[in-house]
Design an enzyme around this catalytic site. Structure first.
Site, PDB file in Angstrom:
ATOM      1  CG  HIS A  45      -6.270  23.869 -16.946  1.00 31.65           C
ATOM      2  ND1 HIS A  45      -5.833  22.818 -17.719  1.00 31.65           N
ATOM      3  CD2 HIS A  45      -7.296  23.388 -16.204  1.00 31.65           C
ATOM      4  CE1 HIS A  45      -6.562  21.748 -17.456  1.00 31.65           C
ATOM      5  NE2 HIS A  45      -7.458  22.066 -16.545  1.00 31.65           N
ATOM      6  CD  GLN A  69     -14.475  15.460 -10.740  1.00 28.41           C
ATOM      7  OE1 GLN A  69     -14.336  16.201  -9.773  1.00 28.41           O
ATOM      8  NE2 GLN A  69     -14.468  15.917 -11.984  1.00 28.41           N
ATOM      9  CD  GLN A 161     -17.136  21.090 -13.549  1.00 28.27           C
ATOM     10  OE1 GLN A 161     -16.888  19.921 -13.354  1.00 28.27           O
ATOM     11  NE2 GLN A 161     -16.189  21.955 -13.905  1.00 28.27           N
ATOM     12  NE  ARG A 195     -11.707  12.239 -19.053  1.00 27.79           N
ATOM     13  CZ  ARG A 195     -12.370  12.826 -18.045  1.00 27.79           C
ATOM     14  NH1 ARG A 195     -12.916  14.016 -18.231  1.00 27.79           N
ATOM     15  NH2 ARG A 195     -12.471  12.242 -16.865  1.00 27.79           N
TER      16      ARG A 195
HETATM   17  O1  PAF Z   1     -13.618  20.722 -14.166  1.00 26.49           O
HETATM   18  C1  PAF Z   1     -12.822  20.086 -13.436  1.00 26.49           C
HETATM   19  O2  PAF Z   1     -11.620  20.018 -13.708  1.00 26.49           O
HETATM   20  C2  PAF Z   1     -13.335  19.385 -12.196  1.00 26.49           C
HETATM   21  O3  PAF Z   1     -14.589  18.854 -12.413  1.00 26.49           O
HETATM   22  C3  PAF Z   1     -13.328  20.273 -10.939  1.00 26.49           C
HETATM   23  C4  PAF Z   1     -14.250  21.463 -11.083  1.00 26.49           C
HETATM   24  C5  PAF Z   1     -11.913  20.769 -10.679  1.00 26.49           C
HETATM   25  C6  PAF Z   1     -13.781  19.476  -9.729  1.00 26.49           C
HETATM   26  O4  PAF Z   1     -12.960  18.392  -9.483  1.00 26.49           O
END
Ligand code: PAF
Length: 302
Positions: A45, A69, A161, A195
């Site tokens: 991050h 989600q 994604q 995770r």
């Molecule tokens: O990758 C993630 O952490 C999530 O899927 C996101 C893009 C923040 C959407 O909730």
């Protein structure tokens, strides 16, 4: 830590307030980036935040564990959360605004509009996590509309994604630049993930099988192997040799369309989803055939 002249990082929970802030920035001609996250920050991050800081004037990091989600039997409740820690890490990266909305504001009473990407979301993680990408696509679309960034940064670990988000931006004319940032790994190769916290020490060791499988596949391809069934078989052996592992999928295919391939003649996505104990981990790499193998895969050794 001062992120903007004389100002500390702002922690904003209100959708309206973050919209007002980014409108002011836009009016001042500033380039805004957005890093969407679900928090519990790790070095992956922080790398996205660093990239955003280097490529824009103002950085908004959203932190929202998005309920839509997660499937009914998934880890929404257990998903690790630590706002104070995240706040201080984001501040150290000179993030300008940490946007932490409430679920009731993102999904108010009567909410019924969803973003569904049909083709790309069907396979891979979409097959084993029904509804997952509908939740991701909807929340990311909402964040784009709320923040209205010029640039949005996502990790390549969630490769599917990323491709879905690129598709949404094209299909819905968002006009936002999307950066896919390379996977950040632990020293031994395990892809960083919030995770990973679920793994006990034995599982943590066994989780390395994903990275080992990717590396072995890269080596096989560099040595001329072009057969995806052969690669998949070798990958399966590496993963299942570790106790407590269960393969969700091994995907070898087109990185753009996410359709499977029988042979590797062009750059090919290898994506894995593997349970280690109860923890589902994903990882991926792009397999690049040696230049002289492109278009002449029969020249491969096997
Ligand atoms: O990758 C993630 O952490 C999530 O899927 C996101 C893009 C923040 C959407 O909730």
């Amino acid at each position: 830590m001062l992120s903007e002249e004389g100002l500390q990082m702002r922690l904003i929970t209100s959708v309206e307030d973050v919209g007002k802030l980014t409108t002011r920035w836009k009016e001042a001609g500033l380039r805004i980036s957005l890093v969407p996250t679900m928090g519990f920050f790790h070095a992956g991050h922080l790398a996205l935040m660093k990239y955003a800081k280097q490529h824009s004037d103002r950085v908004v990091v959203s932190l929202f564990v998005n309920p839509s989600q997660f499937g009914p039997n998934e880890d929404f409740k257990e998903y690790p959360r630590d706002l104070e820690r995240d706040r201080s890490l984001a501040e150290k990266e000179n993030v300008d605004c940490l946007f932490c909305p409430e679920a009731a504001d993102m999904y108010p009473e009567g909410f019924q509009t969803w973003v569904d990407v049909n083709g790309l979301a069907k396979h891979l993680c979409g097959a084993s996590r029904p509804g997952h990408f509908r939740g991701v696509a909807t929340i990311v679309t909402k964040l784009f509309n709320i923040v209205r960034p010029d640039l949005a940064v996502f990790g390549q670990k969630d490769f599917q994604q990323l491709q879905i988000i690129r598709r949404i931006v094209r299909d819905l004319n968002f006009g936002i630049e999307i950066k896919g940032y390379p996977i950040v790994r632990e020293a031994d190769g395990l892809a960083m993930s919030s995770r990973n916290k679920y793994l006990n020490s034995e599982e943590r060791k066994n989780a390395l099988c994903l990275f080992e499988a990717l590396k072995m596949a890269e080596k096989m391809v560099s040595e001329g192997c072009c057969s995806t069934p052969r690669l998949a078989h070798a990958i399966e052996r590496i993963i299942l040799a570790r106790p407590g592992t269960k393969i969700d999928y091994i995907f070898l295919g087109d990185p753009e369309t996410l359709t499977e391939r029988e042979t590797i003649q062009d750059d090919t996505l290898l994506a894995l989803a593997v349970y280690v104990g109860n923890t589902r981990l994903i990882d991926n790499t792009i397999l690049r055939p040696p230049k002289d193998a492109k278009g002449v895969h029969h020249k491969g050794k096997f």
